[in-house]
Design an enzyme around this catalytic site. Structure first.
Site, PDB file in Angstrom:
ATOM      1  N   LEU A 163      43.777  33.248  34.798  1.00  0.00           N
ATOM      2  CA  LEU A 163      44.743  34.203  35.363  1.00  0.00           C
ATOM      3  C   LEU A 163      44.719  34.213  36.896  1.00  0.00           C
ATOM      4  O   LEU A 163      43.663  34.377  37.513  1.00  0.00           O
ATOM      5  CB  LEU A 163      44.423  35.605  34.826  1.00  0.00           C
ATOM      6  CG  LEU A 163      45.455  36.692  35.163  1.00  0.00           C
ATOM      7  CD1 LEU A 163      46.777  36.429  34.450  1.00  0.00           C
ATOM      8  CD2 LEU A 163      44.916  38.066  34.820  1.00  0.00           C
ATOM      9  N   ASP A 164      45.880  34.063  37.505  1.00  0.00           N
ATOM     10  CA  ASP A 164      46.055  34.171  38.966  1.00  0.00           C
ATOM     11  C   ASP A 164      45.199  33.168  39.748  1.00  0.00           C
ATOM     12  O   ASP A 164      44.873  33.404  40.914  1.00  0.00           O
ATOM     13  CB  ASP A 164      45.728  35.589  39.465  1.00  0.00           C
ATOM     14  CG  ASP A 164      46.627  36.635  38.830  1.00  0.00           C
ATOM     15  OD1 ASP A 164      47.743  36.279  38.435  1.00  0.00           O
ATOM     16  OD2 ASP A 164      46.210  37.798  38.728  1.00  0.00           O
TER      17      ASP A 164
END
Lengths: 284, 284, 284, 284
Positions: free
Chosen positions: D227-228
């Protein structure tokens, strides 16, 4: 023009602005600047007022007691009073990197910073010649794991002797002890070479390079015991590209550090920074 | 929360802040924002105060006369009073270029602009479909050298009928007559596609390209009879490079125009713009 | 690592990149940087290539004639060849304002500028002490309407004697004669304290204040005989607000001037600026 | 003008630029843009070349095999070939927040984005009307914990059916499965509403408010399973102040998100993004 500057913080209530401005008016204060801020979440009120001292009908020593009695106590205010004269006294701590130091000395020489600089302290002697060419006393206090305690004691003595009001860490590559920091609460300004909270700690330009960010930054903050976690005063950024090496990031970043630190110093000197919990109100 | 907003300007004198804040406090005004500015050169004082309306002990209609009697007349103030409710009513004038119009409609749709938009006026019909999809009435008023007077008369009728408070020229490529402008003094916002005062007039991106500038900009200003010379509300810029064609300057510039215009609209709607002579005080 | 840098401009034609890169490869050039630009409007081609000198099989003196014979003549190229070693020699001209001068000296001291600085020239002696603390020779050449011609003759002598390659006007408040300028075509860099073409000429900060702009800027450009009209190398801007006095505009602007001028110097030193007609290609 | 665009990456070696440009020249390629980058740390070479297709003497289908045979194999190149025509096909995924979506649709309507948009997918139906007013098909695919797998299957079917080349997550508030992501490696662009790596994960504006930062930002990146943490394409920032509420941070940030995402899309569409490991080379 000589100015008085009143800083107030207290729980938010009705009538504060009216009472503070009435107080100043009743003693013939010509208000130059008023700023106020309400932090709705914390229910706190912050205010900064500056007025001409020469035409004020209270003497310097009378102002604060009279204000407390007439206004401050009633609103449970935490109050500070400053004067533009005499100028605040700023010490600069530096290691080997010269860019922030020279930037500050250049601004001071050009009359842009209303401070006295009674001393520059460094754990190296490299920058002594140029500091002294600017007419500033230079103190070389070598540092090692072994002598840290005595070195800090020597620094504290010098700071007391020169009546230093606040300290600027202009890329001073040493970690100050909690004891030292407690002598200057919210009065030590550090420049960290990243856009906090990204890249806390050592070698932030290397970390930025690794992550492939497109913008780098710098953060000026008050020093607290937790590393790089104190109240942020100012941040600036600069764009970088894929072809920039780490050495180029450092160089681009140094420009950002200089500008960020000098702005933070200016806000602090003009008494425009109000720190509360871990945040700052900046009335620029 | 419903707000009242008081705007004051007058010759600078002692005691203004004290009196205005005392007035608000005496009727139980809970002050939300206060900003003041002294223009030392012109000897003028400017102030904006916003407070909660619901807990205020004066009715909407009583405030201004009471303020004039108690404070305003004594200081020779020019005073305006606004309320956050009902929302100001904004008309948008546009020609064929859609970028500023769509940006405003998008912000309005997202709830970012506290205005009513009762009408979009255009001298072309190209944008009618999407404007109406946003639920905004669209009026197509063709323009030529021959019908300019009657077209402006029709526009003024529509503006009156829809009780429009102010007009935004979102790249409206027509010059308004002096007569039209005098109906809306400091209430027509234009976006000019250059960093004024550089590149006044037509085709500023071409002129910027010719001169070889490294930064282009946009300027939002109030419309006065002299072209591109009214009080500046906001300016923004963007970097360009030698390889950017004129078409690319236009595209980069359109992004700047959108942001600049939307900021100016926001300041105007929040009553944060005080125009005096040919300059503005912006209490953002 | 020692580098050779080839700068080429010529009418645009097919095959240029192929021929230049073939030439470098045929003598074992390890290309470090290649940039090219086609100005479609003018039908001109611009290229910059840098490669490692140590592993190149042509000697320094052989490169240019061989390149002309094999490639340049065929494409009607205007060609320049530079080497990273020895470093270019830069003179600084300054009057009383120190901010740009100190900024350059600080960068040079920190190893950020690959130049020799054999001389600082000033029409005042104020800055002599600090310049000399940085180890740079300082020449005080007073100037008046009466002695301008002889002063310029003395300056040209010194420049020749110190083998100066290019000149930086670091807020040098004198206008150079056309004759002087013709000695250093596109080799004199000036910093003008406005965002050109806005506010040409004297006192641009005052003019910006009067107009009420929201952003101010600075422009580094090559000096030509027409005042403030030479090819722009770099521009930067900073935001200002209604409460900023002219003195504050000056101070904010000086930071912009420093950054803008130092970038222009860096591009020039790294041979990244190609001037053509009144514009520049900057391969940063 | 129709263009061919060649993207090359390989271990760094001498002669690459010469060979690639010779290849293009030998088939009468009129080179429009050439950019190259050497990552010294990784020993990797990256290049992008664009040329006119109409005057090229190889057919579209012949180019890549011929290039591989003559140049690519010898240098162990990883090669991609794109054409400006037909335009790439972009799907937009969105939830309820409209600002990024409308910004993209506005740009597309103004002819600023050289893409086809065959479909907008949303887990809500709120934005259907305006999307369709722009002439774009809208697919409402509701999502819950229970139906995630079948919903993704339906999305993948639609994407295949509409021959989608890449996906833009315009504030799509759902996490894609690893399986879904593997269908579009470095072909899903997400906009994260913080200046990564600061404030990874949910509610970054709240986190920024808590920390008291002075600048907020947005990051456009390719989606990877972590994520991210995917390769960053573009970042932008905006200044905030102590008086900005979280709601104001959101609003200021949304402007930054729009600009950041639109730049990333533009770079991707123009084949200017070369991702390698977890970083990007952007030839803008």
């Amino acid at each position: 023009m000589k100015k008085a500057i009143l800083i107030v913080q207290c729980p938010d209530q009705k009538g504060i602005v009216a009472e503070v401005s009435r107080f100043l008016y009743s003693y013939h204060g010509n208000i130059l600047e008023v700023d106020q801020h309400v932090d709705v979440e914390m229910g706190m009120f912050f205010m900064r007022a500056a007025w001409e001292l020469d035409t004020f009908s209270l003497g310097k020593e009378e102002i604060l007691p009279r204000f407390e009695a007439e206004v401050g106590e009633r609103f449970s205010m935490e109050t500070k009073l400053h004067f533009s004269d005499p100028k605040p006294r700023m010490a600069i701590f530096v290691s080997k990197l010269s860019h922030c130091l020279f930037d500050i000395l250049g601004r001071h020489h050009a009359g842009q910073l209303d401070v006295e600089i009674p001393m520059v302290v460094s754990n190296h002697s490299d920058l002594q010649g140029i500091v002294e060419a600017f007419g500033i006393p230079f103190f070389h206090i070598p540092l090692s794991a072994a002598n840290k305690e005595s070195a800090e004691a020597r620094q504290l003595d010098l700071l007391a002797e020169h009546q230093v009001d606040f300290i600027v860490l202009a890329r001073y590559m040493q970690i100050l002890s909690g004891d030292f920091i407690r002598h200057f609460p919210n009065r030590i300004i550090n420049i960290h070479h990243s856009f906090l909270p990204a890249f806390v700690g050592a070698r932030p330009y290397h970390a930025a390079f690794e992550r492939g960010v497109k913008i780098i930054g710098a953060t000026a903050h008050y020093v607290t015991e937790e590393l790089d976690a104190g109240p942020i005063i100012e941040q600036e950024v600069a764009r970088v590209r894929h072809h920039n090496t780490i050495a180029e990031l450092v160089q681009i970043g140094q420009d950002v550090e200089k500008v960020t630190l000098s702005k933070a110093i200016k806000y602090h000197v003009e008494r425009k920074v109000l720190a509360f919990k871990n945040k700052t109100v900046i009335f620029y």
